[in-house]
Write an enzyme that holds these catalytic residues in place. Sequence first.
Site, PDB file in Angstrom:
ATOM      1  N   HIS A  23       0.412  -1.445   0.100  1.00 37.31           N
ATOM      2  CA  HIS A  23      -0.268  -0.378  -0.362  1.00 37.31           C
ATOM      3  C   HIS A  23       0.672   1.524   0.401  1.00 37.31           C
ATOM      4  CE1 HIS A  23      -2.666   3.005   2.126  1.00 37.31           C
ATOM      5  NE2 HIS A  23      -3.618   2.702   1.321  1.00 37.31           N
TER       6      HIS A  23
ATOM      7  N   ARG B 255      -7.644   1.855  -9.765  1.00 31.39           N
ATOM      8  CA  ARG B 255      -8.685   0.908  -8.645  1.00 31.39           C
ATOM      9  C   ARG B 255      -9.085   1.837  -8.081  1.00 31.39           C
ATOM     10  NH1 ARG B 255      -2.375   0.800  -8.368  1.00 31.39           N
ATOM     11  NH2 ARG B 255      -1.751  -1.838  -8.367  1.00 31.39           N
TER      12      ARG B 255
ATOM     13  N   GLU C  44      -4.999 -12.318 -13.396  1.00 34.51           N
ATOM     14  CA  GLU C  44      -4.131 -12.755 -11.991  1.00 34.51           C
ATOM     15  C   GLU C  44      -3.444 -14.194 -11.378  1.00 34.51           C
ATOM     16  OE1 GLU C  44      -4.744  -8.456 -10.264  1.00 34.51           O
ATOM     17  OE2 GLU C  44      -6.755  -9.593 -10.127  1.00 34.51           O
TER      18      GLU C  44
ATOM     19  N   GLY D 268      -2.308  -8.880 -13.936  1.00 37.77           N
ATOM     20  CA  GLY D 268      -1.682  -7.864 -12.400  1.00 37.77           C
ATOM     21  C   GLY D 268      -0.922  -8.953 -12.249  1.00 37.77           C
TER      22      GLY D 268
ATOM     23  N   ASN E 170       1.937  -8.458 -10.587  1.00 36.07           N
ATOM     24  CA  ASN E 170       1.694  -8.735  -8.687  1.00 36.07           C
ATOM     25  C   ASN E 170       0.989  -9.994  -7.894  1.00 36.07           C
ATOM     26  OD1 ASN E 170       2.823  -5.965  -9.152  1.00 36.07           O
ATOM     27  ND2 ASN E 170       0.962  -4.991  -8.037  1.00 36.07           N
ATOM     28  N   ASP E 171       0.041  -9.765  -8.771  1.00 36.79           N
ATOM     29  CA  ASP E 171      -1.292 -10.819  -8.329  1.00 36.79           C
ATOM     30  C   ASP E 171      -0.786 -12.574  -8.821  1.00 36.79           C
ATOM     31  OD1 ASP E 171      -2.438 -10.908  -5.567  1.00 36.79           O
ATOM     32  OD2 ASP E 171      -3.935  -9.434  -7.033  1.00 36.79           O
TER      33      ASP E 171
ATOM     34  N   CYS F  48      -0.778  -4.339 -15.568  1.00 36.85           N
ATOM     35  CA  CYS F  48      -0.980  -3.176 -14.774  1.00 36.85           C
ATOM     36  C   CYS F  48      -0.475  -3.937 -14.015  1.00 36.85           C
ATOM     37  CB  CYS F  48      -2.684  -2.934 -15.060  1.00 36.85           C
ATOM     38  SG  CYS F  48      -3.198  -3.533 -14.238  1.00 36.85           S
TER      39      CYS F  48
HETATM   40  C1  PEP Z   1      -1.571  -7.131  -9.319  1.00 32.43           C
HETATM   41  O1  PEP Z   1      -1.718  -7.870  -9.167  1.00 32.43           O
HETATM   42  O2  PEP Z   1      -1.194  -6.668 -10.711  1.00 32.43           O
HETATM   43  C2  PEP Z   1      -2.688  -5.770  -9.696  1.00 32.43           C
HETATM   44  C3  PEP Z   1      -2.300  -4.350 -10.533  1.00 32.43           C
HETATM   45  O3  PEP Z   1      -3.583  -5.564  -8.764  1.00 32.43           O
HETATM   46  P1  PEP Z   1      -3.327  -5.067  -7.468  1.00 32.43           P
HETATM   47  O4  PEP Z   1      -1.821  -4.861  -7.354  1.00 32.43           O
HETATM   48  O5  PEP Z   1      -4.909  -4.065  -7.066  1.00 32.43           O
HETATM   49  O6  PEP Z   1      -3.942  -6.413  -6.816  1.00 32.43           O
HETATM   50 MG    MG Z   2      -4.009  -7.939  -8.273  1.00 29.29          MG
END
Ligand code: PEP
Ligand code: MG
Length: 744
Positions: free
Chosen positions: A404, A488, A628, A650, A652-653, A700
């Site tokens: 965050h 978001r 994701e 996504g 990150n996920d 993203c």
């Molecule tokens: C991700 O998972 O890459 C993504 C963009 O979503 P968040 O980081 O909000 O889970």
């Molecule tokens: Mg995500």
Amino acid sequence: MPFVLWPTNLGKKDVKLVGGKAANLAELINAGFPVPEAFFITAEAYEEFLKSNNLKEKILGIIKGIDYSDVNSLNNASEKIKTLIMEAEVPEEMKNQIIDAYKKLYGGPPVDLDFVKPIDMPFVAVRSSGVMEDIEKASSAGQYDTFLNVKGEKRLIEAIKKCWASLYTPRVIYYRHKHNQPQDTSIGVIVQRMINSEKSGVAFTIDPTNPVKGSKKIVIEACWGLGETLVQGKVEPDRYVVDKDTGEIIEKHIGKKSIETVRDIYGMTVVRNVNRDKVEAQVLSDYEIVALAAFCKKIEQHYNFPEDIEWAIERGKIYIVQTRAVTILEEKETREVKGTPVLEGYGASPGVATGVVKVIRDASEIWKIQKGDILVTKMTNPDFVVAMEKSAAIVTDEGGITSHAAIVSRELGVPCVIATKKATQVLKDGMKITVDATHGKIYPGEIEIKEEKAKAVEIKTKTQVKVNLAFPETAERAKHADGVGLLRLEHMLTKAGMHPIEYIRERKQEELIKIIVDGVGKVAQIFYPKQVWVRSLDARTDEFRNMKGGEKEPEEDNPMLGWHGIRRSLDEPEILKCELKALKQLHEKGLDNVVWELPFIISVSELRKAKEIAKEVGAPTNFGIMVETPAAALTIEDFCKEGIAFASFGSNDLTQTTLGIDRNNEKLIKIFDEMHPAMQFLFKHVIEICKKYNVESSICGELPSNRRDAVEFLVKTGIDSLSVNIDAIDKVREWVAEIEKSKN
Ligand code: PEP
Ligand code: MG
């Protein structure tokens, strides 16, 4: 006419003859320092090449025709000049001299004993050496090109032509134009035996964080493999400090070096993960540190000026690859610098700020933050946003690059250092500190740190570069992006202090719809007609616990893999209905550039159910999806057949779910590799299938904002767009432009 010169008898004075970099290298070689063998192609050779192909007038004519207010005009001119140079012939006599010199380089020390390759021709580095040195020093212009691991006569000639062409990249033409410098300039080329280094890095004969005259420190930074990884800031290097007088090591900081750039057996430069037990191991032995420092001291004595040195170690032997004077000395001499950092972490949002520490234990204390304070906390959460906006900088104990604090601070443009482990213990209320978030360092007191800001040249690329946003207020700053690849909703909805689901519980649906219409509407208007992809609510159950109503959220063992995204929205469709009613209203207002996307999706049946709900409320049904999970990636063809507007990684996920790594666990940052071969496989698969069905592919997550190698991979694989953080738009555009050029 000699087109090729060997370093003998050349020195610093010979800039006009062979360019600045080559002249400097010759000086070092002749002073007896261990520099890899090299020869130079003269600036005159370049002139002769132009003359024999009648190129000079053509090139200057093309440059004269540039309309500098139009990026396409600049890019096209650069492209045309490059084609002219690459298609022109190098005169026979010149070619012979170059190849002859290249052959002579074989006669040097053993080149490469790798038994897989014949020991016939050496790998060389081909470096541009401009005669107008200040362009090479200006980070905004960037240096002219260098080509590593070049082997064979044909490739060598090609690399030399590419160096010549790098006099005319859009960046460099623009720089000369802006600084009223002649476009009619020249360039030498260095051909140097390539060091296949096990270790490499930089060294300063002055403390770069306190560059005052008479500095008694030699500071060395080291990484595994070739130096690119370090220079491009992709790893946290080891840092050693040596006392210049006594030669003793006075400080050692062992960094986390998760990746390395190496030459593979085919001669390709590749980036790979570092063997796990080397990630946090000391790169240089104490002996090597002391020996290298001794060389550095001698180099400084030779030039009688503090130097910034690039070095490499190949089979245990130290080489000096390059050295230049530390030119910032006088400017920085006046600044007051007090001591070494008290804390270090990851610079998550770049910038520098000085202010008074306010340690915030939990959200109930955020009132303590006054404008300009430094917010210090374990980890931020959405309750903190108002305080984060007021802060001059943010420092946290925990968190990864996708936490965050990292995401929000980047968007707000507030400098932020995460993962310091102990900021809340070391820093006390009322302390004045300076946060250098560009380098992840925190200093006691007030120090002035000069920031280098790259001047961005607007570039148009085929692969679109979009932006990730969380707050409508920041959209204006990002409107030069090619659209919003991720908006978001969570931060927009929680800013008012209430958990989104609480609006439903309190029967405040209309209020919720209005917040969405107003917030998204503002962004959509600013970007119109460029698309704005709004992500349906994706709040984990533990994220908004402190909000009004958040306490009613269920306790889950693994919230990251729990009840969030589309799976929750289908269980509790009321919020999704509000979102889609908002979407309908936005389209009715003419903002038809808004498209909704579904997070954490794993099956086509979820997409179908969402479409049903959209139909029920009369909203558009053309959803995009977030990729994701491996489930979404591996069944992407089914989604395409069912009908989707786009597929956006996504990352990150996707990294979390593919590698089985909790993305918020800072102990695992070192193995959180978004470019793991399994990730590359999934990226490639999805991009290719999307192409087949004419569905836009995008990304993203944080990945493209931070890693050039990833951008290169994605662009070369054919991704349609990249969505990046607001502060990364210009940098990523430049990367994409370079990559697209090299692709052709
Ligand atoms: C991700 O998972 O890459 C993504 C963009 O979503 P968040 O980081 O909000 O889970
Ligand atoms: Mg995500």
